[in-house]
Design an enzyme around this catalytic site. Structure first.
Site, mmCIF file in Angstrom:
data_model
loop_
_atom_site.group_PDB
_atom_site.id
_atom_site.type_symbol
_atom_site.label_atom_id
_atom_site.label_comp_id
_atom_site.label_asym_id
_atom_site.label_seq_id
_atom_site.Cartn_x
_atom_site.Cartn_y
_atom_site.Cartn_z
ATOM 1 N N LYS A 1 0.881 -1.160 0.000
ATOM 2 C CA LYS A 1 0.000 0.000 0.000
ATOM 3 C C LYS A 1 0.916 1.206 0.000
ATOM 4 O O LYS A 1 1.669 1.429 0.957
ATOM 5 C CB LYS A 1 -0.895 0.026 1.239
ATOM 6 C CG LYS A 1 -1.686 1.327 1.309
ATOM 7 C CD LYS A 1 -2.624 1.384 2.478
ATOM 8 C CE LYS A 1 -1.911 1.625 3.764
ATOM 9 N NZ LYS A 1 -2.745 2.277 4.792
ATOM 10 N N THR B 1 1.188 5.027 0.070
ATOM 11 C CA THR B 1 0.524 6.316 0.288
ATOM 12 C C THR B 1 1.457 7.393 -0.233
ATOM 13 O O THR B 1 2.433 7.770 0.418
ATOM 14 C CB THR B 1 0.157 6.522 1.763
ATOM 15 O OG1 THR B 1 -0.834 5.553 2.105
ATOM 16 C CG2 THR B 1 -0.440 7.916 1.996
HETATM 17 C C1 FW2 Z 1 -4.470 4.556 6.243
HETATM 18 C C2 FW2 Z 1 -4.474 4.720 4.786
HETATM 19 C C3 FW2 Z 1 -4.859 5.973 4.165
HETATM 20 C C4 FW2 Z 1 -3.781 6.912 4.512
HETATM 21 C C5 FW2 Z 1 -4.058 8.277 4.105
HETATM 22 C C6 FW2 Z 1 -3.050 9.146 4.809
HETATM 23 O O1 FW2 Z 1 -3.885 3.594 6.725
HETATM 24 O O2 FW2 Z 1 -5.084 5.356 6.933
HETATM 25 O O3 FW2 Z 1 -2.550 6.451 4.071
HETATM 26 O O4 FW2 Z 1 -5.348 8.645 4.416
HETATM 27 O O5 FW2 Z 1 -3.560 10.409 5.061
HETATM 28 O O6 FW2 Z 1 -4.127 3.842 4.073
#
Ligand code: FW2
Length: 287
Positions: A154, A156
């Site tokens: 994942k 980000t």
């Molecule tokens: C999490 C996500 C989303 C975030 C993103 C960061 O774990 O919360 O990475 O909203 O502001 O995957």
């Protein structure tokens, strides 16, 4: 293409509200969310104790069929213990972890070793949660390939090219982008999906957006993305991690509990301001 929700962790008077957590998960999965990301950033993972994270996992596994459990910790034994604990639950399809954070002088070799130790501790696939803005370093596609045992990521990251590179170098890896402003882009370039905090408050809109992309109706898909962007723009100055709780209430109509300080809840003026600021976007995102 999956819609994965990094679910908010609801507190009441400083304690976890696990019933509300499970109820919230049931609501958003009924509205199009495919899988749940437990103890991520939106879920305040790094601010929770091991026992709290175990309790969340148990509640999530009782409410959703597909769960990814974020176990990242600065204490390796805690991360390993959480990964082992997750083996009890059939719903856990993967373990995810941020790289060790805060310490800027860890070598690439040490970070790789952290992930290899995690892989050795679990029979479940291990995913990298790459979040350079939070962690202070980037485990990019090349570094992830070097680690050797990762089955997903994942990322980000506001660069879709950065996320795509994982797919290019490791075509069999599950690759998700974690930026709410790249939902349209992620679906359009055929990633395996998104991990979007907005899935907490507009799960139906994300499901529609995915549907529009599948049908080739990019104009409609784009206007949903732009409406989500408006919400993000309004919420960020208030502290997005806290604003997400309020956005659940505004869009889904129920109290989602509170974060835990130092992630302070919004005060009444901020709540009213946020509600007014997202009113237009709300009508564009309405089912
Ligand atoms: C999490 C996500 C989303 C975030 C993103 C960061 O774990 O919360 O990475 O909203 O502001 O995957």
């Amino acid at each position: 293409m999956d819609i994965i929700a990094p679910v908010v962790t609801p507190f009441r008077n400083g304690r976890l509200d696990l019933d509300l957590y499970a109820e919230h998960i049931r609501n958003i999965t009924a509205k199009g969310v495919d899988a749940i990301f437990v103890a991520g950033t939106t879920g305040l993972g790094p601010a929770l104790s091991v026992e709290e994270r175990k309790a969340l996992l148990e509640a999530a596994a009782s409410a959703a069929r597909r769960v990814i459990f974020q176990v990242g910790s600065l204490v390796l034994d805690q991360a390993l213990a959480l990964a082992k604990y997750a083996e009890r639950f059939d719903a856990v399809e993967a373990i995810a972890s941020v790289p060790p954070y805060y310490f800027p002088r860890l070598s690439e070799r040490q970070i790789a070793k952290y992930f290899r130790d995690l892989c050795a501790a679990t029979t479940r696939p291990v995913y990298l949660y790459n979040y350079p803005a939070a962690v202070g370093r980037d485990v990019d596609a090349k570094a992830a390939r070097e680690i050797g045992c990762l089955k997903g990521v994942k990322d980000t990251n506001d660069s879709i090219a950065h996320t795509l590179a994982y797919k290019r170098l490791m075509p069999h890896m599950r690759v998700y982008n974690g930026s709410d402003s790249l939902v349209l882009a992620s679906f359009s370039v055929g990633l395996d999906g998104v991990v979007a905090s907005s899935a907490n408050y507009v799960p139906e809109a994300l499901a529609r957006l995915r549907e529009y992309v599948a049908r080739g109706d990019l104009e409609r898909a784009r206007s949903l993305q732009f409406a989500i962007d408006e919400v993000l723009e309004a919420a960020r100055p208030l502290g997005y991690s806290s604003a997400v709780y309020e956005l659940v209430e505004i869009f889904q109509g129920y109290d989602a509990g509170e974060p835990r300080p130092p992630i302070y809840p919004l005060d009444p003026e901020e709540r009213a301001w946020l509600r007014a600021s997202v009113a237009q976007a709300r009508s564009k995102l309405a089912p």
